[in-house]
Design a protein around this motif. Structure first.
Motif, PDB file in Angstrom:
ATOM      1  N   THR A   8      10.396  -0.767 -12.792  1.00  0.00           N
ATOM      2  CA  THR A   8      11.505  -1.026 -11.870  1.00  0.00           C
ATOM      3  C   THR A   8      11.363  -0.145 -10.661  1.00  0.00           C
ATOM      4  N   PRO A   9      11.334  -0.700  -9.447  1.00  0.00           N
ATOM      5  CA  PRO A   9      11.209   0.126  -8.254  1.00  0.00           C
ATOM      6  C   PRO A   9      12.282   1.195  -8.202  1.00  0.00           C
ATOM      7  N   GLN A  10      11.892   2.398  -7.802  1.00  0.00           N
ATOM      8  CA  GLN A  10      12.821   3.509  -7.765  1.00  0.00           C
ATOM      9  C   GLN A  10      13.546   3.546  -6.422  1.00  0.00           C
ATOM     10  N   SER A  11      14.307   4.584  -6.242  1.00  0.00           N
ATOM     11  CA  SER A  11      15.160   4.685  -5.061  1.00  0.00           C
ATOM     12  C   SER A  11      14.332   4.856  -3.802  1.00  0.00           C
ATOM     13  N   HIS A  12      15.005   4.719  -2.674  1.00  0.00           N
ATOM     14  CA  HIS A  12      14.349   4.774  -1.364  1.00  0.00           C
ATOM     15  C   HIS A  12      13.742   6.144  -1.098  1.00  0.00           C
ATOM     16  N   SER A  13      14.198   7.186  -1.845  1.00  0.00           N
ATOM     17  CA  SER A  13      13.689   8.534  -1.605  1.00  0.00           C
ATOM     18  C   SER A  13      12.288   8.734  -2.161  1.00  0.00           C
ATOM     19  N   PRO A  80       1.299  -1.700 -16.299  1.00  0.00           N
ATOM     20  CA  PRO A  80       2.740  -1.543 -16.537  1.00  0.00           C
ATOM     21  C   PRO A  80       3.177  -0.101 -16.722  1.00  0.00           C
ATOM     22  N   ASP A  81       2.226   0.809 -16.992  1.00  0.00           N
ATOM     23  CA  ASP A  81       2.564   2.223 -17.183  1.00  0.00           C
ATOM     24  C   ASP A  81       2.763   2.966 -15.869  1.00  0.00           C
ATOM     25  N   TYR A  82       2.352   2.339 -14.753  1.00  0.00           N
ATOM     26  CA  TYR A  82       2.482   3.016 -13.453  1.00  0.00           C
ATOM     27  C   TYR A  82       3.963   3.129 -13.091  1.00  0.00           C
ATOM     28  N   LEU A  83       4.419   4.354 -12.846  1.00  0.00           N
ATOM     29  CA  LEU A  83       5.840   4.605 -12.599  1.00  0.00           C
ATOM     30  C   LEU A  83       6.132   5.067 -11.180  1.00  0.00           C
ATOM     31  N   GLY A  84       5.131   5.023 -10.311  1.00  0.00           N
ATOM     32  CA  GLY A  84       5.374   5.404  -8.925  1.00  0.00           C
ATOM     33  C   GLY A  84       5.572   6.889  -8.712  1.00  0.00           C
ATOM     34  N   GLN A  85       4.972   7.711  -9.574  1.00  0.00           N
ATOM     35  CA  GLN A  85       5.103   9.161  -9.427  1.00  0.00           C
ATOM     36  C   GLN A  85       3.972   9.758  -8.593  1.00  0.00           C
ATOM     37  N   GLY A  86       3.166   8.908  -8.005  1.00  0.00           N
ATOM     38  CA  GLY A  86       2.087   9.299  -7.117  1.00  0.00           C
ATOM     39  C   GLY A  86       1.478   8.037  -6.546  1.00  0.00           C
ATOM     40  N   ALA A  87       0.611   8.190  -5.569  1.00  0.00           N
ATOM     41  CA  ALA A  87      -0.033   7.025  -4.968  1.00  0.00           C
ATOM     42  C   ALA A  87      -0.895   6.305  -5.998  1.00  0.00           C
ATOM     43  N   LEU A  88      -1.086   5.011  -5.797  1.00  0.00           N
ATOM     44  CA  LEU A  88      -1.906   4.227  -6.715  1.00  0.00           C
ATOM     45  C   LEU A  88      -3.300   4.841  -6.877  1.00  0.00           C
ATOM     46  N   GLU A  89      -3.882   5.295  -5.757  1.00  0.00           N
ATOM     47  CA  GLU A  89      -5.218   5.875  -5.830  1.00  0.00           C
ATOM     48  C   GLU A  89      -5.234   7.131  -6.704  1.00  0.00           C
ATOM     49  N   SER A  90      -4.171   7.926  -6.643  1.00  0.00           N
ATOM     50  CA  SER A  90      -4.093   9.120  -7.482  1.00  0.00           C
ATOM     51  C   SER A  90      -3.985   8.739  -8.951  1.00  0.00           C
ATOM     52  N   TRP A  91      -3.237   7.678  -9.219  1.00  0.00           N
ATOM     53  CA  TRP A  91      -3.067   7.222 -10.597  1.00  0.00           C
ATOM     54  C   TRP A  91      -4.377   6.670 -11.147  1.00  0.00           C
ATOM     55  N   VAL A  92      -5.152   6.007 -10.295  1.00  0.00           N
ATOM     56  CA  VAL A  92      -6.415   5.396 -10.717  1.00  0.00           C
ATOM     57  C   VAL A  92      -7.517   6.446 -10.876  1.00  0.00           C
ATOM     58  N   TYR A  93      -7.447   7.504 -10.109  1.00  0.00           N
ATOM     59  CA  TYR A  93      -8.531   8.485 -10.072  1.00  0.00           C
ATOM     60  C   TYR A  93      -8.924   9.009 -11.455  1.00  0.00           C
ATOM     61  N   PRO A  94      -7.975   9.407 -12.310  1.00  0.00           N
ATOM     62  CA  PRO A  94      -8.380   9.892 -13.639  1.00  0.00           C
ATOM     63  C   PRO A  94      -9.065   8.830 -14.495  1.00  0.00           C
ATOM     64  N   PHE A  95      -8.707   7.557 -14.305  1.00  0.00           N
ATOM     65  CA  PHE A  95      -9.419   6.491 -15.007  1.00  0.00           C
ATOM     66  C   PHE A  95     -10.910   6.558 -14.653  1.00  0.00           C
ATOM     67  N   CYS A  96     -11.184   6.728 -13.373  1.00  0.00           N
ATOM     68  CA  CYS A  96     -12.566   6.755 -12.895  1.00  0.00           C
ATOM     69  C   CYS A  96     -13.322   7.971 -13.415  1.00  0.00           C
ATOM     70  N   THR A  97     -12.728   9.146 -13.260  1.00  0.00           N
ATOM     71  CA  THR A  97     -13.429  10.369 -13.652  1.00  0.00           C
ATOM     72  C   THR A  97     -13.663  10.420 -15.150  1.00  0.00           C
TER      73      THR A  97
END
Length: 203
Positions: A8-13, A80-97
């Motif tokens: 669910t998209p979080q607040s505007h902040s 579905p686990d992505y919660l918007g706590q960082g940029a998509l690239e940051s979330w993907v980076y550990p998958f790659c490494t």
């Protein structure tokens, strides 16, 4: 397949609300969002190439291409686990490494033959870069998250997506000079955070 719970998209902040909305739209089946997501996932081969360069070119181009497909499959499964706590690239980076390091470890366990390739020879003595790669990437991303959102976005686009400043300005819808300014200011702040931990200059 199990039921997918869309975030669910979080607040505007939330500085990454656009990324969260993008993922929400992708999981909802929006074709235009899917294409934007695919474009963003061009960061995966760039990140893997960066990992490989730090490890002295252990894997071949074909190996990296196969690995990129594995990473993308994992990212899609976990989207579905992505919660918007960082940029998509940051979330993907550990998958790659993590995938990269697991692949290197797997290759190191293979028996060596007389016709061993140069890439396999590197695996017998990969140097400290491979072992330190995950820790270094985690450190960088930890401090990237402390930057202003636009500064972090420019740095990620420049180094992880290998975009030109013109492409970055277009992606972020800002003037070219603004993109360059945020890049330089962000790097200065990032260097101050990383200090002696970062042995290789980002510029």
């Amino acid at each position: 397949a199990g039921h997918l719970v869309t975030p669910t998209p979080q607040s505007h902040s939330n500085p990454w609300r656009d990324d969260l909305q993008l993922v929400h739209d992708v999981l909802a089946g929006d074709p235009s969002a899917l294409q934007r997501f695919i474009d963003r996932m061009n960061c995966v081969p760039a990140i893997l190439s960066h990992c490989n360069a730090q490890s002295r070119g252990v894997l071949t181009d074909d190996d990296l291409a196969d690995l990129a497909q594995e990473v993308l499959a994992s990212v899609w499964e976990r989207l579905p686990d992505y919660l918007g706590q960082g940029a998509l690239e940051s979330w993907v980076y550990p998958f790659c490494t993590q995938k990269y390091l697991n692949t290197v470890r797997s290759w190191r366990r293979r028996p060596h033959h007389s016709d061993i390739s140069l890439e396999a020879q590197h695996l017998s003595d990969p140097g400290p870069a491979t072992g330190d790669l995950l820790a270094t990437s985690d450190l960088i991303h930890k401090h990237l998250a402390r930057l202003e959102a636009i500064q972090a976005s420019v740095i990620r686009a420049r180094h992880f997506d290998a975009l030109s400043f013109e492409e970055i300005a277009h992606r972020l819808d800002v003037p070219l000079t603004t993109a360059k300014t945020h890049y330089r200011r962000g790097l200065d702040v990032l260097r101050s955070y990383l200090g002696p931990h970062l042995q290789q200059d980002l510029a």
